[in-house]
Design a protein around this motif. Structure first.
Motif, PDB file in Angstrom:
ATOM      1  N   UNK A  36       0.817  -1.222   0.000  1.00 41.06           N
ATOM      2  CA  UNK A  36       0.000   0.000   0.000  1.00 41.06           C
ATOM      3  C   UNK A  36       0.848   1.268   0.000  1.00 41.06           C
ATOM      4  N   UNK A  37       2.161   1.117   0.134  1.00 41.45           N
ATOM      5  CA  UNK A  37       3.055   2.281   0.104  1.00 41.45           C
ATOM      6  C   UNK A  37       3.162   2.754  -1.331  1.00 41.45           C
ATOM      7  N   UNK A  38       2.984   4.060  -1.516  1.00 42.41           N
ATOM      8  CA  UNK A  38       3.051   4.640  -2.852  1.00 42.41           C
ATOM      9  C   UNK A  38       3.713   6.002  -2.766  1.00 42.41           C
ATOM     10  N   UNK A  39       4.047   6.555  -3.930  1.00 41.99           N
ATOM     11  CA  UNK A  39       4.611   7.903  -3.959  1.00 41.99           C
ATOM     12  C   UNK A  39       3.612   8.838  -3.264  1.00 41.99           C
ATOM     13  N   UNK A  40       4.111   9.647  -2.363  1.00 47.23           N
ATOM     14  CA  UNK A  40       3.270  10.550  -1.579  1.00 47.23           C
ATOM     15  C   UNK A  40       2.970  10.042  -0.185  1.00 47.23           C
ATOM     16  N   UNK A  41       3.244   8.764   0.091  1.00 46.41           N
ATOM     17  CA  UNK A  41       3.040   8.232   1.439  1.00 46.41           C
ATOM     18  C   UNK A  41       3.916   9.007   2.415  1.00 46.41           C
ATOM     19  N   UNK A  42       3.310   9.465   3.496  1.00 48.15           N
ATOM     20  CA  UNK A  42       4.013  10.210   4.536  1.00 48.15           C
ATOM     21  C   UNK A  42       4.392   9.258   5.677  1.00 48.15           C
ATOM     22  N   UNK A  43       5.635   9.345   6.129  1.00 44.10           N
ATOM     23  CA  UNK A  43       6.026   8.603   7.318  1.00 44.10           C
ATOM     24  C   UNK A  43       5.404   9.292   8.525  1.00 44.10           C
ATOM     25  N   UNK A  44       5.032   8.535   9.555  1.00 40.41           N
ATOM     26  CA  UNK A  44       4.513   9.185  10.762  1.00 40.41           C
ATOM     27  C   UNK A  44       5.582  10.126  11.332  1.00 40.41           C
ATOM     28  N   UNK A  45       5.254  11.404  11.556  1.00 37.45           N
ATOM     29  CA  UNK A  45       6.269  12.356  12.049  1.00 37.45           C
ATOM     30  C   UNK A  45       6.830  11.933  13.400  1.00 37.45           C
ATOM     31  N   UNK A  46       8.076  12.251  13.609  1.00 33.08           N
ATOM     32  CA  UNK A  46       8.737  12.007  14.889  1.00 33.08           C
ATOM     33  C   UNK A  46       8.918  13.361  15.561  1.00 33.08           C
TER      34      UNK A  46
ATOM     35  N   UNK B 115      10.414  14.454   9.577  1.00 33.37           N
ATOM     36  CA  UNK B 115       9.357  14.000   8.678  1.00 33.37           C
ATOM     37  C   UNK B 115       9.974  13.350   7.442  1.00 33.37           C
ATOM     38  N   UNK B 116       9.169  12.547   6.786  1.00 31.00           N
ATOM     39  CA  UNK B 116       9.620  11.902   5.565  1.00 31.00           C
ATOM     40  C   UNK B 116       8.453  11.613   4.646  1.00 31.00           C
ATOM     41  N   UNK B 117       8.771  11.560   3.362  1.00 33.65           N
ATOM     42  CA  UNK B 117       7.764  11.283   2.341  1.00 33.65           C
ATOM     43  C   UNK B 117       8.370  10.390   1.272  1.00 33.65           C
ATOM     44  N   UNK B 118       7.597   9.433   0.800  1.00 37.65           N
ATOM     45  CA  UNK B 118       8.028   8.590  -0.310  1.00 37.65           C
ATOM     46  C   UNK B 118       7.938   9.425  -1.580  1.00 37.65           C
ATOM     47  N   UNK B 119       9.073   9.563  -2.277  1.00 35.42           N
ATOM     48  CA  UNK B 119       9.099  10.371  -3.503  1.00 35.42           C
ATOM     49  C   UNK B 119       9.303   9.523  -4.754  1.00 35.42           C
ATOM     50  N   UNK B 120       9.667   8.262  -4.575  1.00 34.25           N
ATOM     51  CA  UNK B 120       9.810   7.364  -5.723  1.00 34.25           C
ATOM     52  C   UNK B 120       9.739   5.929  -5.237  1.00 34.25           C
TER      53      UNK B 120
ATOM     54  N   UNK C 228      13.934  -6.238  -6.024  1.00 30.53           N
ATOM     55  CA  UNK C 228      13.606  -5.725  -4.698  1.00 30.53           C
ATOM     56  C   UNK C 228      12.860  -4.400  -4.849  1.00 30.53           C
ATOM     57  N   UNK C 229      11.702  -4.299  -4.226  1.00 33.00           N
ATOM     58  CA  UNK C 229      10.927  -3.057  -4.257  1.00 33.00           C
ATOM     59  C   UNK C 229      11.554  -2.077  -3.265  1.00 33.00           C
ATOM     60  N   UNK C 230      11.876  -0.872  -3.774  1.00 31.30           N
ATOM     61  CA  UNK C 230      12.541   0.121  -2.936  1.00 31.30           C
ATOM     62  C   UNK C 230      11.811   1.456  -3.009  1.00 31.30           C
ATOM     63  N   UNK C 231      11.786   2.129  -1.862  1.00 31.15           N
ATOM     64  CA  UNK C 231      11.199   3.466  -1.778  1.00 31.15           C
ATOM     65  C   UNK C 231      12.314   4.470  -1.512  1.00 31.15           C
ATOM     66  N   UNK C 232      12.276   5.570  -2.253  1.00 30.77           N
ATOM     67  CA  UNK C 232      13.174   6.686  -1.992  1.00 30.77           C
ATOM     68  C   UNK C 232      12.419   7.686  -1.131  1.00 30.77           C
TER      69      UNK C 232
END
Length: 136
Positions: free
Chosen positions: A6-16, A98-103, A110-114
């Motif tokens: 379900x992770x896709x470009x635009x997915x936000x990591x929960x803020x720390x 904070x973090x966001x999936x950009x690619x 192997x599926x990788x998220x940037x």
């Protein structure tokens, strides 16, 4: 289907959200890291070069970003991680990582998220930016 599907470009990591940086935090980090630069713990030294007070170690903010990542994926999933220091974090500053999936890519099966990563103070000042690639 797995949770990572379900992770896709635009997915936000929960803020720390980090508590305000205290002098105790700086002293403990100096001991843990071996970085005893007086700019981080001695107000007289900081004032001698025109600063109002001491400031946090840049590597402390980098550690917070690392924690943001490892709160989201297993440490073994990290393929790369780098940062750029943008400004200092003053004592009593309150950082949020904070973090966001950009690619999302497939590398050798192997599926990788940037991830685009940022540490921002409560007043909106960005102190650290970075990126990471993680296996998802």
């Amino acid at each position: 289907m797995t949770a990572t599907d379900t992770i896709e470009v635009g997915t936000q990591l929960p803020p720390l959200e980090i508590a305000a940086i205290s002098r105790t935090t700086l002293a403990l980090f100096a001991g843990a890291s071996g970085d005893h630069n007086p700019m981080h713990v001695d107000i007289d030294v900081a004032k001698s070069i025109g600063l109002e007070d001491v400031f946090a170690h840049g590597m402390l903010s980098m550690a917070y970003l690392g924690r943001l990542i490892t709160d989201w994926v297993d440490p073994q999933a990290i393929r790369s991680y780098g940062v750029r220091f943008a400004s200092i974090t003053p004592v009593h500053g309150k950082p949020t990582a904070t973090g966001e999936v950009v690619a999302i890519d497939d590398v050798d099966g192997e599926r990788r998220a940037t991830l685009a990563l940022t540490v921002t103070l409560a007043d909106g000042q960005i102190t650290l930016t970075g990126d990471a690639v993680v296996a998802i």
